[in-house]
Design an enzyme around this catalytic site. Sequence first.
Site: not given
Length: 420
Positions: A102, A141-143, A188, A319-320, A325
């Site tokens: 609404t 209507s809102t609905n 698998t 990586s830091s 990497k």
Amino acid sequence: MGQIRIEKDSLGQRELPAEALYGINTLRALENFPLTGRTIATLPEFVAAMAIVKEAAARANRDIGALSADRAEAIIKACQEIRAGKHNAHLVVDVLEGSGGTSCNMNVNEVIANLAARLVGKPVGDYAFVHPNEHVNLGQSTNDVLPTAMKLAVFRVSGGTSLVLMQLAEGFAEKKNKHSETLRLGRTCLQDAVPMLFGQTFGGYQAVIDRHAKHLEDLRRQLLVVPLGGTAVGTGLSSRSGYKEAVFRHLSALVGEDVKPAVDAFDGMQNFDACARLSAELRNSANSLWKIANDLIVLSSGPGGGVGEIVLPAVQAGSSIMPGKVNPVIPMAVCQTAFAICGNDTAIAMACQQGLLEINHYDLLVCDRLIDSVTLLQRSATIFLERCVRSLTVNEERCWHNLLASSAMATALVPTFLGT
């Protein structure tokens, strides 16, 4: 201090900024629902769909003589300005407002009414010419408005989803063709199994993505069946004779698609199962991309201490502190996106299930989460293709080494040794 204006409703009167295009109903919603910090204006497809519904209603009401031509024209012009995104600053209701839609509907109605007032030289807040309820919301209507706008918004935003998935499938098809004779070790339960071709691996990925693309397009078109014209509960109470036929004619013209009313108006008002099915397929699609992304993470692992049979494009340092990497960041992003889409689907499933009696109150949550899932799937499929799949390579030497180091070749030769 800025200028103010006074508006009244059944609960009393309130002060609003003089030039605010929204009114007292919207103001109360601002006070009641400070939830996400995101307004309906952050869902531009939904706002556009709301404006389309309001414009179609104005045109229909004009056609059947329920609305004067000058009022209808002012409403139509206001709707077109909203569709163009000119008044987003005044569409301020939270995307998770708890009023069953609404507040959202009234926010749009009030903005349209005030724009219409300005168009004819009246001050903001003067609803004598165009009233939010009596004229903008006439026959609605809102609905029935909210679920209609929700479906049309999701239909629009999901338009490119199948195409994006088909492009990703084609990316895997190219790899399938390139590696149609490249042997690898099939596994698998993550254990050595039998020889296979890398082309077969990529072909499996292509097939499942193609299938999802087809299902999504079929499901999305179900959103073109909407409950507009049902008004409050499906009876059409308060709309005039000829309105429903006229409003669907104009709605289809504005949307550019054949928009149809629900076969059973009461079903159309109560049930969001089409949205739940679309959400589930978005989740299924994301889960398949998640599975494929996980496969690529495993197959590219190492490279020295893992499987190392494919090499993913190095798009950023991994990586830091570890030199050289490189991490499988694009497949990991695809996985993370799938987690979010699964969460959205859970929220949507709960919201679709929680309708009470004649309507479902949770259309804004369903709309918000569906649009998010569509957007996430489109974007993740796009980066998966452009920043990973197109440029990945197969390490054929490593594939051959892993195959020969396993018992898989023996498994393949057993029928020969047994003469079968």
